[in-house]
Design a protein around this motif. Structure first.
Motif, PDB file in Angstrom:
ATOM      1  N   GLU A   1      41.524 -23.992  34.789  1.00  0.00           N
ATOM      2  CA  GLU A   1      42.666 -24.071  35.704  1.00  0.00           C
ATOM      3  C   GLU A   1      42.714 -25.441  36.398  1.00  0.00           C
ATOM      4  OE1 GLU A   1      44.456 -21.920  39.716  1.00  0.00           O
ATOM      5  OE2 GLU A   1      43.065 -20.822  38.441  1.00  0.00           O
TER       6      GLU A   1
ATOM      7  N   TRP B   1      48.374 -19.548  32.799  1.00  0.00           N
ATOM      8  CA  TRP B   1      46.910 -19.477  32.846  1.00  0.00           C
ATOM      9  C   TRP B   1      46.451 -18.770  34.119  1.00  0.00           C
ATOM     10  CZ3 TRP B   1      43.106 -19.817  29.526  1.00  0.00           C
ATOM     11  CH2 TRP B   1      41.780 -19.877  30.011  1.00  0.00           C
ATOM     12  N   GLN B   2      47.108 -19.052  35.221  1.00  0.00           N
ATOM     13  CA  GLN B   2      46.773 -18.363  36.474  1.00  0.00           C
ATOM     14  C   GLN B   2      47.021 -16.864  36.346  1.00  0.00           C
ATOM     15  OE1 GLN B   2      49.284 -20.746  38.991  1.00  0.00           O
ATOM     16  NE2 GLN B   2      47.610 -22.104  39.617  1.00  0.00           N
TER      17      GLN B   2
END
Length: 346
Positions: free
Chosen positions: A40, A188-189
């Motif tokens: 991240e 992605w989060q």
């Protein structure tokens, strides 16, 4: 007696903590959490750099100063190297809509990027966001921007930047890349829960680093060096040859692996039956990176001169040793079976 009881309680608590820490599932969960957080961080940096690239391209195309062009070229480089640092991630959201290929269409053995550029710059309709979106992956990423900014033949033509249509295409392209990184970071989060709850992503993460090292050794170094494929040295099989940043991308990928991939791998290894491998791999990463900044130079002159070529050979040997340590020894130590590499080749 009270002090003894307190000491005993502390000892029991310490033992319980150590036993918990030694629990394989707990260790793997911690490693996955660290992987997710580190990746991240890499995606956030990529997002920041691509936004800067898009803004500078837009600003320069409105002003056309020589200084502005240098700023755009530098912004492209910083964004592209930020991509190299997270390029190893080959699973999860980066697979959606061929995002990895949208960021970097490579290898390009048929010079499709140049052909796509000619099409974009000669089409009848004025460039619009849909022009980039509908043009295919070869026209949507960093290599296309590299072509517009650095290709020698193109920059000696009447369509060279800052020609109006070429500038418009560059601005749209930079905006497309920036938009893609926005989506990648957000996805992605959102991917955190399935990533942390599914044990298969431990192996997927390890294989991502393994694949990246193998591609780095075999395709990004050995092939242009003539050690694979045709047996002839050719910078055109390397990535980023137009901008002379082939070796800079190698360095960025290695630094990205060290920063975003290695910490979790070391954690797993230090809790395996071969903990000494962690120190060896960590030391080998340092040895590989010691080849830089002396190799912060275009690859082409190194391929053309036998004396200079030896410097490339030294880097390749160091990368090969690192690949062996990770792919052959570390993978076995933590029980990861090598799988099919979908990101290798075209």
């Amino acid at each position: 007696m009270k002090l003894f009881s307190q000491a005993l309680c502390l000892s029991v608590a310490a033992f319980a903590f150590n036993a918990q820490a030694a629990n394989p599932s707990q260790i793997e969960a911690q490693a996955r959490k660290l992987w997710h957080d580190n990746i991240e961080t890499g995606y956030q940096h990529l997002n920041e750099q691509t936004r800067e690239f898009a803004q500078r391209a837009e600003r320069w195309c409105a002003g056309h100063t020589a200084e502005g062009r240098k700023e755009v070229e530098q912004a492209w480089q910083e964004a592209f190297l930020a991509w190299q640092a997270v390029r190893f991630v080959d699973f999860g959201p980066v697979e959606a809509n061929n995002r990895a290929w949208q960021f970097q269409f490579w290898p390009d053995s048929k010079n499709l990027i140049a052909r796509k550029a000619r099409y974009l710059l000669s089409a009848d309709q004025a460039p619009a966001p849909s022009t980039i979106e509908d043009a295919g992956v070869a026209a949507q990423g960093f290599p296309m921007a590299e072509y517009l900014l650095f290709d020698e033949k193109f920059n000696n033509s009447d369509r060279a930047l800052p020609a109006e249509r070429s500038c418009r295409v560059l601005s749209l392209l930079a905006g497309h890349i920036s938009s893609n990184t926005d989506k990648l970071l957000n996805d992605w989060q959102a991917f955190e829960e399935p990533y942390l709850s599914n044990d298969q992503y431990r192996d997927a993460s390890v294989r991502a680093g393994m694949n990246a090292l193998e591609i780095l050794e075999e395709r990004r170094l050995a092939q242009p060096m003539g050690l694979r494929g045709t047996g002839k040295r050719s910078v055109y099989t390397a990535d980023a040859w137009r901008s002379s940043k082939s070796l800079a991308t190698v360095q960025a990928s290695l630094e990205g692996l060290k920063q975003y991939f290695l910490p979790s791998l070391l954690q797993l290894l230090r809790n395996s039956d071969q903990p000494e491998l962690a120190d060896r791999i960590e030391a080998q990463f340092e040895e590989v990176l010691e080849n830089f900044p002396a190799l912060d130079t275009p690859m082409a002159p190194l391929l053309a001169n036998d004396h200079e070529f030896a410097r490339l050979q030294g880097l390749w040997v160091d990368v090969s040793q690192l690949t062996t340590l990770v792919n052959d020894q570390a993978a076995v130590a933590i029980g990861v079976v090598r799988g099919f590499n979908s990101s290798d080749g075209d």
